[in-house]
Design an enzyme around this catalytic site. Structure first.
Site, short mmCIF file in Angstrom:
data_model
loop_
_atom_site.label_atom_id
_atom_site.label_comp_id
_atom_site.label_asym_id
_atom_site.label_seq_id
_atom_site.Cartn_x
_atom_site.Cartn_y
_atom_site.Cartn_z
N VAL A 134 11.75 -16.19 -122.41
CA VAL A 134 13.06 -16.77 -122.58
C VAL A 134 12.94 -18.00 -123.73
O VAL A 134 13.58 -18.22 -124.73
CB VAL A 134 13.68 -17.01 -121.39
CG1 VAL A 134 15.08 -17.81 -121.72
CG2 VAL A 134 14.26 -15.82 -120.55
N GLU A 164 20.71 -16.68 -120.20
CA GLU A 164 20.18 -15.47 -121.50
C GLU A 164 20.35 -13.98 -120.62
O GLU A 164 20.45 -13.96 -119.53
CB GLU A 164 18.66 -15.96 -121.62
CG GLU A 164 17.73 -15.78 -120.62
CD GLU A 164 17.19 -14.56 -119.86
OE1 GLU A 164 17.36 -13.86 -120.77
OE2 GLU A 164 16.81 -14.56 -119.03
N GLU A 166 13.21 -7.57 -122.55
CA GLU A 166 11.61 -7.61 -123.09
C GLU A 166 11.51 -6.40 -123.84
O GLU A 166 12.00 -5.38 -123.48
CB GLU A 166 10.81 -7.85 -122.04
CG GLU A 166 10.70 -9.22 -121.39
CD GLU A 166 9.99 -9.45 -120.19
OE1 GLU A 166 8.97 -8.59 -120.24
OE2 GLU A 166 10.33 -9.96 -119.21
N LYS A 212 19.54 5.97 -116.67
CA LYS A 212 18.28 6.96 -117.07
C LYS A 212 17.53 6.83 -115.98
O LYS A 212 16.98 5.80 -115.50
CB LYS A 212 17.65 6.31 -118.16
CG LYS A 212 16.52 7.40 -118.74
CD LYS A 212 15.71 6.56 -119.86
CE LYS A 212 14.55 7.51 -120.26
NZ LYS A 212 13.92 6.95 -121.57
N GLY A 217 14.49 7.58 -113.36
CA GLY A 217 13.17 7.29 -113.39
C GLY A 217 12.52 6.67 -111.98
O GLY A 217 13.01 7.39 -110.98
N CYS A 230 13.19 -10.05 -114.08
CA CYS A 230 14.52 -10.37 -113.75
C CYS A 230 15.10 -9.51 -112.75
O CYS A 230 15.48 -10.14 -111.60
CB CYS A 230 15.44 -10.04 -115.16
SG CYS A 230 15.14 -11.15 -116.54
N LYS A 236 13.56 -9.98 -108.93
CA LYS A 236 13.71 -11.39 -108.75
C LYS A 236 15.22 -11.87 -108.48
O LYS A 236 15.57 -12.48 -107.56
CB LYS A 236 13.13 -12.40 -109.73
CG LYS A 236 13.31 -13.69 -109.51
CD LYS A 236 12.46 -14.53 -110.53
CE LYS A 236 13.11 -14.35 -111.94
NZ LYS A 236 14.40 -15.18 -111.95
#
Length: 448
Positions: free
Chosen positions: A14, A152, A156, A252, A254, A261, A264
């Protein structure tokens, strides 16, 4: 545009990406970190994280004199108009956010202040934290300042694009001066700026991530049902996504979410709710579903191979998602640990994350390989755990020749029925039970 002086405290994903992007917009940015080795690396033009395009942007801004890196927090704060807090808030064993790093940073900022500063928190923190930061700074500084929460929402692997083209900017503050300064700072990025109070801004971050995690666990539950009734979850998700009330993102199927993020923040929000005597049953189920989803890989391997003791399993993908070397809470950890418990040997490969992963998980039964082919050679089965483009480009016919047995567990649904045609694979994906003949014959006919 007004050129502002910024101090960014913390050079993780970040902080580093935010600082670099703000410097690219023309601002004067100093990025601060106590890790001298990391700062030295950045000063030499090297990047401690893998993020596409980041190294090039760093060079561009440092060459232009708009970006610098230092361990001297006090000097950076004294020179700044806006101080951005972007230090880590990792999970404690009970799921709560560890606020020790951000509190220590606030103390140091207070001691360095030499005039009015806007202190903007980008770190993800529980509701009420910014008020604690404000109280702490007031105890250690006589200078005036304003606190703001500016969460934010970058991803990633696409962090630069997300920072430069945000869906929205959230600014939570009680200060008109901070509101105007932070609005001016972010206006070059978007006009979708939500001005709100501090506590609502803090909650927006947690609520957003919890909702996206819920979508992922929901579609994985649908995928598990699809496997039992013979439906295709990719078509189901497509049909759902056309509904504007639902949308197509995060549908999606999986092996579950990971990273820095979602795990946590979902756990932290459960704890936040618990502290006000609210039992967040839905989010607890989201977490439970996600934990169990990754073990479907093990269950499918046992369906194919039976007892896994003595088998060799190839693992492709260790990062929690492609285009990053971040392995925090990656599903591969629990999957590989479970394989080891069952007596299997593992040959693992990832294009960029292997070193990070290996530093956290070493075992005599794990061999870390230098190529996808090396990992697959002689294995009894291959498990795809991260949807790297590199894996999708390898012909299945070639993979079949590398493996000892043509067994493939596709945890990210990267292969199509057309690609499987003409191969001998026993193939299991997620929520697509009709992809290989051996699997298709196991689906029961349902009557009601």
């Amino acid at each position: 545009m007004i050129r502002m002086k910024l101090a960014v405290i913390g050079t993780g994903y970040v902080g580093l990406v935010s600082g670099v992007c703000f410097s690219d917009l023309g601002n004067d940015v100093t990025c601060v970190d106590h890790a001298a080795g990391k700062i030295h690396m950045l000063q030499q033009g090297e990047v401690p994280i893998y993020e596409p395009g980041l190294k090039e942007l760093i060079k561009k801004s440092t060459d232009a004199g708009r970006l610098r890196f230092t361990t001297d927090l006090a000097a950076a704060v004294r020179n700044a108009d806006v101080v951005i807090l972007a230090v880590g808030t990792p999970s404690l064993p009970n799921g709560e956010a560890n606020l020790s790093y951000i509190m220590e940073a606030a103390r140091e900022i207070a001691g360095a202040m030499n005039g009015f500063k806007v202190i903007a928190t980008k770190s993800t923190v529980p509701v009420g934290t910014n008020e604690k930061l404000e109280s702490l700074i007031r105890q250690h500084s006589s200078h005036s300042f304003a606190i703001a929460s500016v969460p934010e929402f970058l991803r990633e692997g696409s962090a630069i694009r997300d920072t430069m083209n945000p869906d929205r900017i959230v600014i939570g503050t009680e200060s008109q001066q901070a509101r105007e300064l932070l609005t001016a700072l972010h206006q070059p990025l978007t006009d979708r700026i939500l001005l709100t109070d501090v506590r609502s801004a803090e909650m927006i971050k947690y609520a957003s991530n919890a909702f996206l995690a819920t979508k992922i666990s929901f579609i994985n539950e649908i995928a598990n049902i699809c496997e039992k009734v013979g439906a295709d979850v990719t078509r189901v998700a497509e049909g759902m996504g056309y509904d504007k009330r639902i949308g197509s993102s995060f549908l999606k199927a999986g092996i579950g979410y990971g990273g820095s993020c979602f795990p946590k923040d979902t756990e932290a929000l459960i704890q936040i709710a618990g502290h006000v005597d609210y039992d967040f049953k839905l989010l607890k189920s989201v977490v439970e579903v996600n934990r169990d989803q990754r073990f479907n890989v093990i269950r499918k391997l046992e369906t194919i191979l039976g007892d896994l003791s003595g088998t060799t399993i190839a693992i492709w993908g260790l990062a929690f998602k492609p285009e990053t070397d971040d392995v925090r809470d990656a599903p591969a950890y629990e999957i590989m640990a479970s394989l080891i418990e069952r007596g299997a040997k593992i040959k693992a490969y990832d294009p960029v994350a292997a070193d990070n992963f290996q530093s956290n998980l070493k075992h005599s039964r794990i061999s870390y390989c230098l190529s996808a082919q090396e990992a697959a050679l002689g294995a009894d089965a291959l498990c795809v755990l991260t949807e790297w483009r590199e894996f999708q480009l390898i012909p299945l016919a070639a993979i079949q020749t590398w493996l000892k047995k043509p067994n493939l567990i596709d945890g990210r649904n990267i292969y199509s029925e057309e690609e499987l045609a003409g191969t001998e694979f026993v193939y299991y994906s997620v929520g697509r039970p009709n992809m290989s003949k051996g699997v298709r014959e196991q689906i029961p006919f349902l009557s009601f």
